[in-house]
Write a protein that holds these residues in place. Structure first.
Motif, PDB file in Angstrom:
ATOM      1  N   ALA A 153      27.645 -22.727  -3.995  1.00  0.00           N
ATOM      2  CA  ALA A 153      29.317 -22.604  -2.732  1.00  0.00           C
ATOM      3  C   ALA A 153      30.151 -21.664  -2.979  1.00  0.00           C
ATOM      4  CB  ALA A 153      29.438 -24.248  -3.002  1.00  0.00           C
ATOM      5  N   ALA A 154      30.450 -21.256  -3.943  1.00  0.00           N
ATOM      6  CA  ALA A 154      31.358 -21.255  -5.361  1.00  0.00           C
ATOM      7  C   ALA A 154      30.946 -19.207  -4.755  1.00  0.00           C
ATOM      8  CB  ALA A 154      31.895 -21.175  -6.255  1.00  0.00           C
ATOM      9  N   ILE A 155      29.965 -18.989  -5.520  1.00  0.00           N
ATOM     10  CA  ILE A 155      30.204 -17.776  -4.953  1.00  0.00           C
ATOM     11  C   ILE A 155      29.270 -16.718  -3.907  1.00  0.00           C
ATOM     12  CG2 ILE A 155      27.504 -16.031  -6.116  1.00  0.00           C
ATOM     13  CD1 ILE A 155      27.449 -18.191  -8.731  1.00  0.00           C
ATOM     14  N   GLY A 156      28.462 -17.824  -3.608  1.00  0.00           N
ATOM     15  CA  GLY A 156      28.748 -17.610  -1.756  1.00  0.00           C
ATOM     16  C   GLY A 156      29.733 -17.262  -1.107  1.00  0.00           C
ATOM     17  N   THR A 157      30.871 -18.169  -1.084  1.00  0.00           N
ATOM     18  CA  THR A 157      32.203 -17.561  -1.090  1.00  0.00           C
ATOM     19  C   THR A 157      32.985 -16.311  -1.334  1.00  0.00           C
ATOM     20  OG1 THR A 157      32.206 -20.192  -0.535  1.00  0.00           O
ATOM     21  CG2 THR A 157      34.175 -18.497  -0.058  1.00  0.00           C
ATOM     22  N   ILE A 158      32.938 -16.193  -2.299  1.00  0.00           N
ATOM     23  CA  ILE A 158      33.313 -15.067  -2.335  1.00  0.00           C
ATOM     24  C   ILE A 158      32.843 -13.887  -1.914  1.00  0.00           C
ATOM     25  CG2 ILE A 158      33.634 -13.400  -4.691  1.00  0.00           C
ATOM     26  CD1 ILE A 158      34.195 -16.269  -6.385  1.00  0.00           C
ATOM     27  N   PHE A 201      19.712 -11.669   2.153  1.00  0.00           N
ATOM     28  CA  PHE A 201      19.326 -12.508   0.757  1.00  0.00           C
ATOM     29  C   PHE A 201      19.838 -13.274  -0.076  1.00  0.00           C
ATOM     30  CE2 PHE A 201      15.938  -8.697   2.433  1.00  0.00           C
ATOM     31  CZ  PHE A 201      15.711  -9.346   2.973  1.00  0.00           C
ATOM     32  N   ALA A 202      20.941 -12.796  -0.648  1.00  0.00           N
ATOM     33  CA  ALA A 202      21.428 -13.830  -1.195  1.00  0.00           C
ATOM     34  C   ALA A 202      22.276 -14.713  -0.381  1.00  0.00           C
ATOM     35  CB  ALA A 202      22.242 -12.791  -1.510  1.00  0.00           C
ATOM     36  N   PRO A 203      22.746 -14.276   0.432  1.00  0.00           N
ATOM     37  CA  PRO A 203      23.224 -15.719   0.616  1.00  0.00           C
ATOM     38  C   PRO A 203      22.313 -17.326   1.359  1.00  0.00           C
ATOM     39  CG  PRO A 203      24.431 -13.496   1.580  1.00  0.00           C
ATOM     40  CD  PRO A 203      23.600 -13.480   1.114  1.00  0.00           C
ATOM     41  N   LEU A 204      21.334 -16.337   1.890  1.00  0.00           N
ATOM     42  CA  LEU A 204      19.982 -17.229   1.944  1.00  0.00           C
ATOM     43  C   LEU A 204      19.613 -17.826   1.226  1.00  0.00           C
ATOM     44  CD1 LEU A 204      17.782 -18.067   3.457  1.00  0.00           C
ATOM     45  CD2 LEU A 204      16.832 -15.950   3.378  1.00  0.00           C
ATOM     46  N   PHE A 205      19.688 -17.609   0.188  1.00  0.00           N
ATOM     47  CA  PHE A 205      18.992 -18.203  -1.608  1.00  0.00           C
ATOM     48  C   PHE A 205      20.490 -18.962  -1.886  1.00  0.00           C
ATOM     49  CE2 PHE A 205      15.358 -14.657  -1.031  1.00  0.00           C
ATOM     50  CZ  PHE A 205      14.479 -15.716  -1.433  1.00  0.00           C
ATOM     51  N   LEU A 206      21.530 -18.705  -2.090  1.00  0.00           N
ATOM     52  CA  LEU A 206      22.544 -19.747  -1.958  1.00  0.00           C
ATOM     53  C   LEU A 206      22.679 -20.666  -1.195  1.00  0.00           C
ATOM     54  CD1 LEU A 206      25.385 -15.984  -2.914  1.00  0.00           C
ATOM     55  CD2 LEU A 206      23.806 -17.975  -4.927  1.00  0.00           C
ATOM     56  N   GLY A 207      22.210 -20.918  -0.456  1.00  0.00           N
ATOM     57  CA  GLY A 207      22.946 -21.869   0.789  1.00  0.00           C
ATOM     58  C   GLY A 207      21.681 -23.021   0.486  1.00  0.00           C
ATOM     59  N   GLY A 214      19.184 -15.954  -5.601  1.00  0.00           N
ATOM     60  CA  GLY A 214      20.048 -15.231  -5.117  1.00  0.00           C
ATOM     61  C   GLY A 214      20.880 -14.291  -5.761  1.00  0.00           C
ATOM     62  N   LEU A 215      21.824 -15.082  -7.428  1.00  0.00           N
ATOM     63  CA  LEU A 215      22.808 -13.867  -7.664  1.00  0.00           C
ATOM     64  C   LEU A 215      21.801 -12.297  -8.331  1.00  0.00           C
ATOM     65  CD1 LEU A 215      23.513 -15.895 -10.578  1.00  0.00           C
ATOM     66  CD2 LEU A 215      24.956 -15.325  -9.126  1.00  0.00           C
ATOM     67  N   ILE A 216      19.916 -12.407  -8.334  1.00  0.00           N
ATOM     68  CA  ILE A 216      19.343 -11.469  -8.231  1.00  0.00           C
ATOM     69  C   ILE A 216      19.477 -10.232  -7.257  1.00  0.00           C
ATOM     70  CG2 ILE A 216      17.150 -10.365  -8.547  1.00  0.00           C
ATOM     71  CD1 ILE A 216      16.432 -12.378 -10.463  1.00  0.00           C
ATOM     72  N   PHE A 217      20.154 -10.707  -6.322  1.00  0.00           N
ATOM     73  CA  PHE A 217      19.461 -10.243  -4.584  1.00  0.00           C
ATOM     74  C   PHE A 217      21.007  -9.824  -4.314  1.00  0.00           C
ATOM     75  CE2 PHE A 217      15.269 -11.091  -4.042  1.00  0.00           C
ATOM     76  CZ  PHE A 217      15.233 -10.416  -3.088  1.00  0.00           C
ATOM     77  N   ILE A 218      22.064 -10.044  -5.329  1.00  0.00           N
ATOM     78  CA  ILE A 218      24.063 -10.051  -4.951  1.00  0.00           C
ATOM     79  C   ILE A 218      24.298  -8.641  -4.703  1.00  0.00           C
ATOM     80  CG2 ILE A 218      25.707  -9.750  -5.691  1.00  0.00           C
ATOM     81  CD1 ILE A 218      25.821 -12.888  -6.629  1.00  0.00           C
ATOM     82  N   VAL A 219      23.024  -7.232  -5.882  1.00  0.00           N
ATOM     83  CA  VAL A 219      23.466  -6.019  -5.599  1.00  0.00           C
ATOM     84  C   VAL A 219      22.729  -5.297  -4.603  1.00  0.00           C
ATOM     85  CG1 VAL A 219      23.971  -6.771  -7.894  1.00  0.00           C
ATOM     86  CG2 VAL A 219      21.636  -6.149  -7.350  1.00  0.00           C
ATOM     87  N   ALA A 220      22.091  -5.923  -3.581  1.00  0.00           N
ATOM     88  CA  ALA A 220      20.522  -5.648  -2.898  1.00  0.00           C
ATOM     89  C   ALA A 220      21.750  -4.907  -1.970  1.00  0.00           C
ATOM     90  CB  ALA A 220      20.047  -6.406  -2.281  1.00  0.00           C
ATOM     91  N   ALA A 248      12.293  -3.056   3.477  1.00  0.00           N
ATOM     92  CA  ALA A 248      11.167  -3.404   3.340  1.00  0.00           C
ATOM     93  C   ALA A 248      11.114  -4.152   1.927  1.00  0.00           C
ATOM     94  CB  ALA A 248       9.969  -2.402   3.740  1.00  0.00           C
ATOM     95  N   TRP A 249      11.202  -3.039   0.989  1.00  0.00           N
ATOM     96  CA  TRP A 249      10.982  -3.559  -0.513  1.00  0.00           C
ATOM     97  C   TRP A 249      11.802  -4.718  -1.065  1.00  0.00           C
ATOM     98  CZ3 TRP A 249       7.591  -2.286  -4.200  1.00  0.00           C
ATOM     99  CH2 TRP A 249       6.984  -1.338  -3.880  1.00  0.00           C
ATOM    100  N   SER A 250      12.720  -5.011  -0.909  1.00  0.00           N
ATOM    101  CA  SER A 250      14.167  -6.272  -0.415  1.00  0.00           C
ATOM    102  C   SER A 250      12.890  -7.538   0.303  1.00  0.00           C
ATOM    103  CB  SER A 250      15.288  -6.050  -0.073  1.00  0.00           C
ATOM    104  OG  SER A 250      15.748  -4.870  -0.710  1.00  0.00           O
TER     105      SER A 250
END
Length: 284
Positions: free
Chosen positions: A80-85, A107-113, A177-183, A256-258
């Motif tokens: 929740a904290a990572i998603g909010t930031i 994708f990152a917010p999706l997996f964090l959720g 979700g952490l992996i997709f943060i930089v996407a 597409a790759w993402s």
């Protein structure tokens, strides 16, 4: 007839033998008592060790409830904290018009959720308890104590492990979700900006006839500069259109790759915990 000296000697011998037998009996009794005390001390020490051993195992098993809940709360709070930031950073870095958020940024917010949701399921989703039966005591007292301890540990493991699929899924969701943060920040060069439309020259107003040739000359110079500016802008528009097409193509491939990687991550999140959640047969 025995003489008095012989009788006295015989009496002394009898007393000596009785004293030796009494001393031997005393030594035997002392040795037996020492052996008994040693055995009692050993059994007392063994009893204390067994008591300490079982108390520690009971405490460790009971602590499994709190440890499992603390793990789920940690994953839930962290996601929740990572998603909010992260959403706040996306709001600053991307806008709706000038620099829109690419598809891979969701994708990152999706997996964090998902991590928050699955950890919430683990904490709040109640499931019917499995039946457990304690077998009647058999064998020695120690065997009965160990049997009761094993029953308690298995009961705790079943109680904490019934919903372990959700906590394992939440941990994997957090990792993906952490992996997709930089996407969304991985992007190709954007097309160059198009220069603004140049201002057309204004025909000079009525001037002194003596200055009119100079005014016409300046006006023609402004017209030439306007034409060059328009030509440069048209070239910039054509170049930007070409770069925009290439940019859209590259962005499409990245998205597409993402999306493909997100699909793989979703399969990992939902399928891998199934294998770890299976009941394993006890080893001999």
């Amino acid at each position: 007839m025995w003489s008095p000296a012989a009788r006295r000697s015989q009496e002394l011998e009898r007393l000596r033998l009785e004293a030796e037998r009494a001393e031997e009996a005393e030594r035997s009794a002392a040795l037996e008592k020492a052996t008994t005390d040693f055995q009692l001390a050993g059994w007392a020490a063994e009893y204390e060790l067994r008591k300490l051993f079982q108390e520690n195992l009971y405490d460790a098993s009971k602590g499994g409830f709190e440890r499992s809940r603390d793990s789920a709360k940690f994953v839930q709070t962290a996601a929740a904290a990572i998603g909010t930031i992260y959403i706040g950073v996306l709001g600053v870095a991307f806008s709706v018009t000038d620099n829109s958020l690419p598809l891979r940024g969701v994708f990152a917010p999706l997996f964090l959720g998902m991590a928050v949701a699955f950890s919430g399921f683990y904490l709040a989703f109640l499931m019917p308890a499995s039946r457990s039966t304690l077998r009647p005591p058999t064998g020695t007292l120690h065997n009965h104590q160990m049997q009761r301890l094993i029953f308690f540990m298995e009961w705790v493991n079943r109680a904490t492990g019934q919903r372990r699929y959700f906590i394992q899924t939440s941990v994997l969701s957090l990792a993906v979700g952490l992996i997709f943060i930089v996407a969304p920040f991985v992007s190709s060069p954007r097309p160059p900006d198009i220069p603004a439309m140049p201002t057309p020259p204004t025909a000079p107003a009525a001037t002194d006839p003596a200055l009119q040739p100079r005014a016409v000359e300046l006006f023609l110079i402004q017209v030439d500069e306007f034409r060059r500016a328009v030509l440069e802008r048209n070239n910039a528009i054509a170049e930007s259109a070409q770069h925009s097409a290439e940019f859209e193509e590259r962005e499409g491939r990245l998205n597409a790759w993402s999306a493909a990687l997100a699909g793989v991550g979703l399969i990992i999140v939902l399928v891998v915990p199934i294998f770890f959640s299976r009941e394993r047969a006890p080893t001999p």
